[in-house]
Design an enzyme around this catalytic site. Structure first.
Site, PDB file in Angstrom:
ATOM      1  N   ARG A 151       0.812  -1.212   0.000  1.00  0.00           N
ATOM      2  CA  ARG A 151       0.000   0.000   0.000  1.00  0.00           C
ATOM      3  C   ARG A 151       0.848   1.264   0.000  1.00  0.00           C
ATOM      4  NH1 ARG A 151      -5.406  -1.682   2.005  1.00  0.00           N
ATOM      5  NH2 ARG A 151      -6.020   0.467   2.260  1.00  0.00           N
ATOM      6  N   TYR A 161       0.936   4.262  -2.562  1.00  0.00           N
ATOM      7  CA  TYR A 161      -0.146   5.241  -2.417  1.00  0.00           C
ATOM      8  C   TYR A 161       0.060   6.082  -1.152  1.00  0.00           C
ATOM      9  CZ  TYR A 161      -5.027   6.898  -2.134  1.00  0.00           C
ATOM     10  OH  TYR A 161      -6.168   7.663  -2.051  1.00  0.00           O
ATOM     11  N   ASP A 162       0.233   5.385  -0.017  1.00  0.00           N
ATOM     12  CA  ASP A 162       0.312   6.086   1.269  1.00  0.00           C
ATOM     13  C   ASP A 162       1.509   7.042   1.310  1.00  0.00           C
ATOM     14  OD1 ASP A 162      -1.504   4.034   1.581  1.00  0.00           O
ATOM     15  OD2 ASP A 162      -0.714   3.317   3.490  1.00  0.00           O
ATOM     16  N   GLU A 163       2.679   6.531   0.926  1.00  0.00           N
ATOM     17  CA  GLU A 163       3.883   7.363   1.008  1.00  0.00           C
ATOM     18  C   GLU A 163       3.871   8.439  -0.079  1.00  0.00           C
ATOM     19  OE1 GLU A 163       5.451   7.319   3.612  1.00  0.00           O
ATOM     20  OE2 GLU A 163       6.103   5.333   4.281  1.00  0.00           O
ATOM     21  N   ASN A 218     -12.868   7.259   3.456  1.00  0.00           N
ATOM     22  CA  ASN A 218     -13.619   6.456   2.459  1.00  0.00           C
ATOM     23  C   ASN A 218     -14.915   7.143   2.034  1.00  0.00           C
ATOM     24  OD1 ASN A 218     -11.908   4.670   4.182  1.00  0.00           O
ATOM     25  ND2 ASN A 218     -12.571   3.140   2.683  1.00  0.00           N
ATOM     26  N   SER A 246     -18.626  -0.372  -3.806  1.00  0.00           N
ATOM     27  CA  SER A 246     -19.029  -0.733  -5.173  1.00  0.00           C
ATOM     28  C   SER A 246     -18.988  -2.250  -5.349  1.00  0.00           C
ATOM     29  CB  SER A 246     -18.157  -0.014  -6.202  1.00  0.00           C
ATOM     30  OG  SER A 246     -16.802  -0.094  -5.858  1.00  0.00           O
ATOM     31  N   ASP A 291      -3.844  -4.304   5.562  1.00  0.00           N
ATOM     32  CA  ASP A 291      -5.195  -3.725   5.548  1.00  0.00           C
ATOM     33  C   ASP A 291      -5.460  -3.064   6.911  1.00  0.00           C
ATOM     34  OD1 ASP A 291      -7.774  -4.383   3.619  1.00  0.00           O
ATOM     35  OD2 ASP A 291      -8.366  -3.975   5.674  1.00  0.00           O
ATOM     36  N   GLN A 332      -8.828  -0.446  11.599  1.00  0.00           N
ATOM     37  CA  GLN A 332      -9.891   0.471  12.021  1.00  0.00           C
ATOM     38  C   GLN A 332      -9.627   1.846  11.412  1.00  0.00           C
ATOM     39  OE1 GLN A 332      -9.554   0.782  16.300  1.00  0.00           O
ATOM     40  NE2 GLN A 332      -7.393   1.319  16.212  1.00  0.00           N
ATOM     41  N   ARG A 333     -10.719   2.584  11.187  1.00  0.00           N
ATOM     42  CA  ARG A 333     -10.539   3.934  10.647  1.00  0.00           C
ATOM     43  C   ARG A 333     -11.782   4.761  10.940  1.00  0.00           C
ATOM     44  NH1 ARG A 333      -9.318   3.797   4.677  1.00  0.00           N
ATOM     45  NH2 ARG A 333      -7.198   3.302   5.267  1.00  0.00           N
TER      46      ARG A 333
HETATM   47  P1  NAD Z   1     -10.784   7.787  -9.228  1.00  0.00           P
HETATM   48  O1  NAD Z   1      -9.838   6.691  -9.536  1.00  0.00           O
HETATM   49  O2  NAD Z   1     -12.211   7.640  -9.633  1.00  0.00           O
HETATM   50  O3  NAD Z   1     -10.282   9.151  -9.863  1.00  0.00           O
HETATM   51  C1  NAD Z   1      -8.928   9.474 -10.076  1.00  0.00           C
HETATM   52  C2  NAD Z   1      -8.826  10.228 -11.386  1.00  0.00           C
HETATM   53  O4  NAD Z   1      -7.452  10.600 -11.609  1.00  0.00           O
HETATM   54  C3  NAD Z   1      -9.242   9.381 -12.590  1.00  0.00           C
HETATM   55  O5  NAD Z   1     -10.076  10.137 -13.441  1.00  0.00           O
HETATM   56  C4  NAD Z   1      -7.925   9.030 -13.256  1.00  0.00           C
HETATM   57  O6  NAD Z   1      -8.048   8.774 -14.632  1.00  0.00           O
HETATM   58  C5  NAD Z   1      -7.103  10.262 -12.945  1.00  0.00           C
HETATM   59  N1  NAD Z   1      -5.655  10.009 -12.981  1.00  0.00           N
HETATM   60  C6  NAD Z   1      -4.976   8.993 -12.382  1.00  0.00           C
HETATM   61  N2  NAD Z   1      -3.659   9.104 -12.643  1.00  0.00           N
HETATM   62  C7  NAD Z   1      -3.513  10.226 -13.406  1.00  0.00           C
HETATM   63  C8  NAD Z   1      -2.389  10.861 -14.003  1.00  0.00           C
HETATM   64  N3  NAD Z   1      -1.143  10.379 -13.857  1.00  0.00           N
HETATM   65  N4  NAD Z   1      -2.602  11.981 -14.738  1.00  0.00           N
HETATM   66  C9  NAD Z   1      -3.855  12.481 -14.914  1.00  0.00           C
HETATM   67  N5  NAD Z   1      -4.944  11.919 -14.374  1.00  0.00           N
HETATM   68  C10 NAD Z   1      -4.776  10.796 -13.626  1.00  0.00           C
HETATM   69  O7  NAD Z   1     -10.672   8.053  -7.663  1.00  0.00           O
HETATM   70  P2  NAD Z   1     -11.476   9.065  -6.717  1.00  0.00           P
HETATM   71  O8  NAD Z   1     -12.138   8.261  -5.679  1.00  0.00           O
HETATM   72  O9  NAD Z   1     -12.266  10.014  -7.513  1.00  0.00           O
HETATM   73  O10 NAD Z   1     -10.269   9.819  -6.009  1.00  0.00           O
HETATM   74  C11 NAD Z   1      -9.911  11.154  -6.352  1.00  0.00           C
HETATM   75  C12 NAD Z   1      -8.804  11.635  -5.416  1.00  0.00           C
HETATM   76  O11 NAD Z   1      -9.265  11.595  -4.075  1.00  0.00           O
HETATM   77  C13 NAD Z   1      -7.538  10.786  -5.485  1.00  0.00           C
HETATM   78  O12 NAD Z   1      -6.413  11.640  -5.396  1.00  0.00           O
HETATM   79  C14 NAD Z   1      -7.636   9.920  -4.249  1.00  0.00           C
HETATM   80  O13 NAD Z   1      -6.373   9.552  -3.761  1.00  0.00           O
HETATM   81  C15 NAD Z   1      -8.363  10.838  -3.283  1.00  0.00           C
HETATM   82  N6  NAD Z   1      -9.085  10.061  -2.250  1.00  0.00           N
HETATM   83  C16 NAD Z   1     -10.266   9.438  -2.539  1.00  0.00           C
HETATM   84  C17 NAD Z   1     -10.908   8.702  -1.556  1.00  0.00           C
HETATM   85  C18 NAD Z   1     -12.228   8.036  -1.793  1.00  0.00           C
HETATM   86  O14 NAD Z   1     -12.741   7.375  -0.892  1.00  0.00           O
HETATM   87  N7  NAD Z   1     -12.854   8.164  -2.941  1.00  0.00           N
HETATM   88  C19 NAD Z   1     -10.336   8.592  -0.275  1.00  0.00           C
HETATM   89  C20 NAD Z   1      -9.124   9.206  -0.028  1.00  0.00           C
HETATM   90  C21 NAD Z   1      -8.512   9.966  -1.016  1.00  0.00           C
HETATM   91  N1  UDP Z   2     -13.011  -5.211   1.395  1.00  0.00           N
HETATM   92  C1  UDP Z   2     -13.809  -6.344   1.482  1.00  0.00           C
HETATM   93  N2  UDP Z   2     -14.338  -6.870   0.340  1.00  0.00           N
HETATM   94  C2  UDP Z   2     -14.142  -6.305  -0.883  1.00  0.00           C
HETATM   95  C3  UDP Z   2     -13.348  -5.136  -0.971  1.00  0.00           C
HETATM   96  C4  UDP Z   2     -12.793  -4.619   0.182  1.00  0.00           C
HETATM   97  O1  UDP Z   2     -14.029  -6.880   2.580  1.00  0.00           O
HETATM   98  O2  UDP Z   2     -14.675  -6.831  -1.873  1.00  0.00           O
HETATM   99  C5  UDP Z   2     -12.463  -4.625   2.641  1.00  0.00           C
HETATM  100  C6  UDP Z   2     -10.981  -4.291   2.596  1.00  0.00           C
HETATM  101  O3  UDP Z   2     -10.203  -5.414   2.972  1.00  0.00           O
HETATM  102  C7  UDP Z   2     -10.917  -3.170   3.610  1.00  0.00           C
HETATM  103  C8  UDP Z   2     -12.264  -2.461   3.484  1.00  0.00           C
HETATM  104  O4  UDP Z   2     -13.123  -3.396   2.842  1.00  0.00           O
HETATM  105  O5  UDP Z   2     -10.804  -3.684   4.913  1.00  0.00           O
HETATM  106  C9  UDP Z   2     -12.208  -1.190   2.654  1.00  0.00           C
HETATM  107  O6  UDP Z   2     -11.567  -1.493   1.437  1.00  0.00           O
HETATM  108  P1  UDP Z   2     -11.451  -0.436   0.250  1.00  0.00           P
HETATM  109  O7  UDP Z   2     -10.585  -1.066  -0.787  1.00  0.00           O
HETATM  110  O8  UDP Z   2     -12.794   0.025  -0.137  1.00  0.00           O
HETATM  111  O9  UDP Z   2     -10.738   0.822   0.887  1.00  0.00           O
HETATM  112  P2  UDP Z   2      -9.456   1.030   1.847  1.00  0.00           P
HETATM  113  O10 UDP Z   2      -8.924  -0.279   2.311  1.00  0.00           O
HETATM  114  O11 UDP Z   2      -8.490   1.755   0.995  1.00  0.00           O
HETATM  115  O12 UDP Z   2     -10.000   1.817   2.975  1.00  0.00           O
END
Ligand code: NAD
Ligand code: UDP
Length: 308
Positions: free
Chosen positions: A140, A143-145, A172, A187, A270, A273-274
């Site tokens: 992970r 992404y995280d770093e 989330n 989803s 994984d 908790q969050r």
């Molecule tokens: P998403 O994957 O639907 O959207 C990301 C978008 O960025 C996509 O349209 C993708 O095509 C575009 N993209 C990816 N790499 C690219 C690149 N190199 N150049 C140009 N475009 C690029 O995800 P999302 O859920 O809409 O997330 C949007 C932002 O919010 C992200 O930065 C994500 O890290 C952050 N975020 C989302 C969540 C969440 O729960 N949805 C949680 C934490 C952080």
């Molecule tokens: N998860 C699950 N079933 C799935 C997809 C995800 O049980 O089909 C779990 C996953 O292991 C995590 C939580 O749901 O504990 C949230 O996962 P997600 O990928 O949505 O987001 P993130 O882990 O980045 O918070």
């Protein structure tokens, strides 16, 4: 205002573009369509204040804009782990390119950071002051770093170059326009239930997440961007906390049908908790979520019924 949204064709980005257009702004949506989709922004294409640019944030770009929202980055674990080196580059080079542009044109720049900066948190719920517990070499960490370095770059441009920044830490979030094959839990469960397939709970399902409906999140984004009290980082999320088993059961109740719950291996690192501590968002933005999980799930299920 003229506003650049990177990642604007994605789940969150498309909702943000729509909101900014509805407020009368000009919007430039920049996206490489890695996880984003044209159908997300199709309704916006005939708006004369909307422009779409296919571009990768790791390559520099120049636009005369007043504000930049940097959302470009795959967000679902299967997508960001597909090409992990590219994920880190996207976060780091994308941040540098947005910050360089913001510095040049004196735009305010907003970074979509994440609750993943807290890793597998040892402090619960997570306040912004918690430094986190991230494995720097795990699956992970691309992404995280990457997101942690982006926050560092934002603060260094702010301190060294007086760039006007805002940082949100998103927890989330779910809602219409998530990709059906996105791989995130909400989803996955809804699509599985609608197709009559078994719901795949990873591990024993006791791990928790806190789910925010997309409209609430976007409201928080716009409030954070347009206030001047703090640059952040600020948690935006819904403090309602659920186990993945509870989420699976609620999804089954709302969708109906014959699907069962099956268990699959828990992915490495994984978080157990969050839950966001949103004291700062409440105080500074007067913001808190308004859509409970059950209501948000109903709206999201209605959307996926049109997709699956
Ligand atoms: P998403 O994957 O639907 O959207 C990301 C978008 O960025 C996509 O349209 C993708 O095509 C575009 N993209 C990816 N790499 C690219 C690149 N190199 N150049 C140009 N475009 C690029 O995800 P999302 O859920 O809409 O997330 C949007 C932002 O919010 C992200 O930065 C994500 O890290 C952050 N975020 C989302 C969540 C969440 O729960 N949805 C949680 C934490 C952080
Ligand atoms: N998860 C699950 N079933 C799935 C997809 C995800 O049980 O089909 C779990 C996953 O292991 C995590 C939580 O749901 O504990 C949230 O996962 P997600 O990928 O949505 O987001 P993130 O882990 O980045 O918070």
């Amino acid at each position: 205002m003229r506003i650049l949204v990177t990642g604007g064709a994605g789940f969150l980005g498309s909702h943000l573009c729509e909101r900014l257009l509805n407020e009368g702004n000009e919007v430039i949506c920049l996206d490489n369509f890695f996880t984003g989709r044209k159908v997300n922004i199709e309704p916006l294409l005939n708006n004369s204040r909307f422009e779409l640019v296919r571009h990768d944030v790791i390559d520099p770009f120049k636009y005369e804009v007043d504000q930049i929202y940097n959302l470009a980055c795959p967000a679902s674990p299967p997508h960001y782990q597909y090409n992990p080196i590219k994920t880190t580059k996207t976060s780091v080079m994308g941040a540098i390119n947005c910050l360089g542009l913001a510095k040049r044109v004196r735009a305010r720049v907003f970074q979509a950071s994440t609750s993943e900066v807290y890793g597998d948190p040892a402090v619960h719920p997570q306040p912004e002051s918690y430094w986190g517990n991230v494995n720097p070499i795990g699956r992970r960490s691309c992404y995280d770093e990457g997101k942690r370095v982006a926050e560092t770059l934002f603060f260094d441009y702010h301190r060294e170059n007086k760039v006007d920044i805002r940082i949100v830490r998103i927890f989330n979030t779910y809602g219409p326009r998530m990709h059906p094959n996105d791989g995130r839990v909400v989803s996955n469960f809804i699509v599985q239930a609608l197709r009559g397939e078994d719901l795949t709970v990873y591990g024993d399902g006791s791990q928790t997440r806190s789910f925010c409906y997309v409209d609430d999140l976007i409201e928080g984004f716009v409030r954070l961007m347009n206030q001047t009290e703090t640059v952040g980082p600020m948690n935006i999320g819904n403090p309602g906390e659920f186990t993945m088993l509870q989420l699976a059961e609620l999804t089954l109740k709302l969708v109906g049908g014959t699907s069962k719950i099956v268990h699959k291996d828990l992915p490495a690192d994984d978080p157990k908790q969050r839950r966001p501590d949103i004291t700062i968002a409440k105080k500074v933005l007067k913001w808190e979520p308004t859509v409970p999980l059950e209501e948000g799930l109903k709206r999201t299920i209605a959307y996926f019924k049109t997709q699956v």
